[in-house]
Every structure is written in structure tokens, then in C-alpha cells.
Scaffold this active site. Sequence first.
Site, PDB file in Angstrom:
ATOM      1  N   GLY A 195       0.818  -1.222   0.000  1.00  0.00           N
ATOM      2  CA  GLY A 195       0.000   0.000   0.000  1.00  0.00           C
ATOM      3  C   GLY A 195       0.838   1.252   0.000  1.00  0.00           C
ATOM      4  O   GLY A 195       1.596   1.507  -0.932  1.00  0.00           O
ATOM      5  N   GLY A 198     -13.449  -4.288   9.846  1.00  0.00           N
ATOM      6  CA  GLY A 198     -13.133  -4.127   8.427  1.00  0.00           C
ATOM      7  C   GLY A 198     -11.679  -4.372   8.089  1.00  0.00           C
ATOM      8  O   GLY A 198     -11.253  -4.125   6.962  1.00  0.00           O
ATOM      9  N   LYS A 204       2.960 -10.702  -2.807  1.00  0.00           N
ATOM     10  CA  LYS A 204       3.806  -9.507  -2.730  1.00  0.00           C
ATOM     11  C   LYS A 204       5.287  -9.878  -2.820  1.00  0.00           C
ATOM     12  O   LYS A 204       6.072  -9.191  -3.468  1.00  0.00           O
ATOM     13  CB  LYS A 204       3.497  -8.744  -1.446  1.00  0.00           C
ATOM     14  CG  LYS A 204       2.103  -8.101  -1.498  1.00  0.00           C
ATOM     15  CD  LYS A 204       1.607  -7.689  -0.133  1.00  0.00           C
ATOM     16  CE  LYS A 204       0.248  -7.009  -0.226  1.00  0.00           C
ATOM     17  NZ  LYS A 204      -0.379  -6.847   1.098  1.00  0.00           N
ATOM     18  N   GLY A 252      -5.826   0.548   2.816  1.00  0.00           N
ATOM     19  CA  GLY A 252      -6.646   1.747   2.909  1.00  0.00           C
ATOM     20  C   GLY A 252      -6.808   2.338   1.525  1.00  0.00           C
ATOM     21  O   GLY A 252      -5.879   2.364   0.733  1.00  0.00           O
TER      22      GLY A 252
END
Lengths: 331, 331
Positions: free
Chosen positions: A150, A203, A221, A313
Site C-alpha cells: 500500500g 473491516g 507480494k 486503505g
Amino acid sequence: MKTIRVSIIGFGAVGQGVARVLIDKKEYLEKLGLDFRVVAVADSRTATINENGVDLSAVLVRKQSEGVVGSEKLTGLEIIETIDHDLIVETTPTNIVTGGVGLQNMLAAFKHGRDVVTSNKGPLAMKYGELIEVAKAGGSRFRFEATVGGAMPVLNLANDVLAGNTITNVEGIFNGTCNYILTRMMEEHAPYEQMLAEAQELGYAETDPTYDVEGIDTACKLVILANCVFGMNATHEDVTITGITKITPEALLLAQNEGYVIKLIGEVNDSRINVAPKLVPIDHPLAVGGSLNVASVQTDLSGPITVTGRGAGSIETASAILSDMISIYRD
Amino acid sequence: MKTIRVSIIGFGAVGQGVARVLIDKKEYLEKLGLDFRVVAVADSRTATINENGVDLSAVLVRKQSEGVVGSEKLTGLEIIETIDHDLIVETTPTNIVTGGVGLQNMLAAFKHGRDVVTSNKGPLAMKYGELIEVAKAGGSRFRFEATVGGAMPVLNLANDVLAGNTITNVEGIFNGTCNYILTRMMEEHAPYEQMLAEAQELGYAETDPTYDVEGIDTACKLVILANCVFGMNATHEDVTITGITKITPEALLLAQNEGYVIKLIGEVNDSRINVAPKLVPIDHPLAVGGSLNVASVQTDLSGPITVTGRGAGSIETASAILSDMISIYRD
């Protein structure tokens, strides 16, 4: 001012994040001499197209209220093949078995000489070599910082900022869901199932958490790191994987009493790609808590360089996409 | 292959580190299409010049055995002004009162349209605005990652990798000497003077440690961050400074009992530039031990991004210089 005609293909959390960021950063980007004009947006069912620039605020409202971005029936692939534009922001859902629609989209983009920035891990974990080759053949730029960690900028750190160094090893925490669950299990001396349920409520974890907790996401990854930083041609089948589902609060407590934490550590170097829970000394740079991601890059000249940031996010991932977009087009 | 004619001005630990790295990385750089040909090397007393490329191994041997780099009596400034070349690696000793010879060297380089890469903090902490302006006027590239945190890549991280983000705050440990002394005081419950003496014995602290332990070195780095990342026009007189000489082992023990460490923290944002010992929670990303440096960059989109690395060392600092050199000339 340089105008770059952009499509956003895939309009879930990350695609919407990119739209929001492009609205908020319009003035900032103009100061850099960049006008990213979004000429098409597609979700899985509909599309909206405007060669003078789609009204992103209106598209965001429509997606929220009606669940779709527009009225046109074009697919992402049709947009990539038929609309004249420069850059595809590929943010469709990831598929790690076939590479899915994302793989088709990226290959089509490169065949039409368009650049691609993506957060979509699947195609890169499955078909890295082919993608790089086709991008090169079409003269396309291809960047994918958002696929690993991210907002934690490990790929561009290793390849750009640390240029001149030979990278000998990368290890870290690449999955925020696992880090959250393990951190909370230690804090509360609570079992895995209880903290998984909490993570799902908040979440941080999906309804089906397999992909995260079994270490598959971390493995994808690592494969991207192996290919991009170490020049391998690996797929996720080359990764040895152990997940976190067998970790007990007792194991965490024993570790803690000896000054350690247990973290799901991914490690890659030119001889192995491995995901497994490991003991980490509590004052070690890799011992970060919460849902943070962290990567420690071992170099020949600079020693170890460690970077920590939010691994997920919508806005955080969009920010990594935006950095890649700027990096391609900034003079 | 692109040939870049280079001078190394200043041949102490860092200048010698650059020479060593250029020897070791010759093949790596050729793969990137870069031939850095060193046409001149100067120390404070002598110089050696060869337009076909100085023999760096021979210069290193001569410096070690005779204490000088050559037989010619040209100064660094004369080399910059009279030898036809592209890039000055400016590694003369830093001077934070006047900017010293480094300031003159950089200004002369820019007036002759040459690029500059430097580890020399003084000129940047004193005359940042003037240097940037003169560099711009001459069309010169100017990079100085090595001035802040050695191998810890905070400037290029903030300006390049995190492009798209607005940086709202930077805080961290920017002086390895202070970090070493404070870490050892805590480990040994020993007084400042004793651990300073140990640091001096091990080469982590200078005979006159004032510049490090009074926070002046940290202040200079913050000024460079303030100017480069926040677009201020600050000098080190704008920094509020408290050093580490009054910290006691009792204070460290009290902090430790509450789950904290004490670190010399530098902080910069658009309203203040401050150096002072601060309490840091032991599991916070800034709580790194030994002589490590760490910087936490607060961003609007990505949240906090923290980077940790070795803040000093001849090869580590040279590696930051090399990364800047590559970044300027790589296509």
C-alpha cells in the site's frame, strides 16, 4: 501544462480513492505542470466516457447512490482498446489464479502503447515476465508500487532511492490483517478466532480471510519483489508458505516473556521466497504493531534500510498510485 | 554509454568512500549505461588531474601512505573553475558558521554550469536559498541526500517517492552519536560522561563532541529539511536547540519503568524547527537503538511513513552520494 488522458478501470475502494485524490490534488498537480484528465471510468457493469474530462465528483456520487459509474455498456477492455488515451489506472479486483480481467486489461493497454499504473497484484504475481516484455515492446511505462504494501513505498525505495546498492535480502510484514490479529492476540492474550472476528468487525479482515491469514497475499507480494527487485521470474508457486492460523496466545506469551513478538514475516533473496510466523526481538525495526506494514531492505553499501507505513486503505493505496503517476510524467 | 566527467573535491573519509564505491561499482554502473570518469581529485593541500580518468586505486593508496592525493598544487576551487567537467562531488569538511570552502566551491560549480552532489551540510544550512537560485540560473542539477542522515534516504523519500503527498511534519533521530550515547546510558545505567568516553574510543564521537551532543548537527539537518521539504528559507539560527548533556541515567531509568526511552528528537513543520530530548514509547517506530538514524514523515494521504538506516559511515554516506549521481544521469 502537460495533459495526460487517463482511464480508471475498476471502481471499487481503490479506484474511488484515486478519483478522490485526483479531485483533491488538482491544484498541487497543476503546480507540477500535470493535468491528469480522466476520459473514462469503468466498473464491472458500466462505464462513463467524456473526452473533455469526466466529472469525477458526479461519478463518485452516482457510484455511492446507484452502485454504478454510468450508463454506457462498454467494458474496461473495450475502453482500453477503443478510446484514445495515455494511461490506464488498473484497479480491478485481483485474481491470483488466472490473473483475471486485470491481466487482459494490462496486456491490451501495452499492445496499444498505453502506460499502466496499478494496485492489482494478481497479474504481476502470475505473469510478471510476460507483462514486462509486452510493456517494453509497446514502449509503455509500467509502475506498480501500490501492489506491495500500500502506502509503504518499498519498490520505489529499493529500485530508485537506493540505486547504486545491490539488494541482497528483503524481509518484512506485508499483510496488515495478520499483523493486526497477532498484535491484538498478544495484547489481549486472546485466541486467534476471537481476534479474527474483531478484525472482521472492524473491516481489517474479509468475511473469507483465507487469502490473508494463510499467507497467500504476502506470498504474492514477495513474488512481485522477487521479480522486480531480484530479477527472478517467480510465481506464487515458488513460495514456501505457512500462515498464522495455528498461532496460540500461549506461544505469544512465551515469546513475550523472552523479549520477542511473533510476526508473519515474508522474506525474499536470490535463493528463497518464504512466508512464515517468526520470532522478532521487541526492539527490532521489524517489530511494528497494529496493522502497519514494514520492510527491511538489506543492501551492500548502505546496510539495512527499513521502511514502515500503512499497508492498506483506499486513500493510502491511491496515494501510491498517484506517486507512480507523477513519477512517470514529471519532467 | 554516457560518460560523465567528475571531480571529487575533498578527500577525507567520505571522498575516499566515493572513490572506493566508484571502483567497486564500475560494472554495475556500466550496466546502467553510466561511465563516471573522475578527471580530478583534490584534498586540502594537493590535487591530481587526468582528463582520461584518474587511477582511483592509486590515489587511495597515495592518500593512505603519504597523506596527500597528488603532486599538483591546484585548489578545489581552481579545478572547478578551470578543468572541463560535468559534476563536482563536494566532500570538503563542513563549516556551519560561514559555509566555508564548500560554499565557494558549490557557487563556482553552478556559475560554470556544472552539477553538484554533496554530503556537506554547512553550505546548505547557511545559504540554501542562494545555492538553489544560482544552481537554477546555471541550469545545474544539485542533490544532497547525504547531508541528512547518511544512508537513511529521507530527502529523496519525501520529495520523490512520496510525490503527491503534502508533508505536514518530519521528526526523527538525525544524530547517531547522540543515539549511541543515550542507548548505552540506558543499557548500562551509566552516566553521560562515561558513555561519551566509550563513544569516543569507538570512533562514534569526536574528540570535541560539542557539535553532536549539543544538538547543532541535528539542527543543521532540520534546516536542510525545512528548506528542501517545506520550502522555507531557514538557517540554523531559526532552530530551538537543547542537547543531551544534562540527561541522567536516573531520568532514563524512570522513563524505562514507564515504557519509554529518551531520544534526541529533531522535529520540523511549517511552524517550528526544534531539537530536544523527548520521551518516546518503546514500541514506537522512532524508538530505534544503537547509532541508527530514523525519520518519520507525516503525510496527508499516506499517513506516517518511517525510514530507518545508518546515519553515518564512509561507505554509507558515499552510497547516498552515488544514488544521487545515478538519479541525475540515469535516463
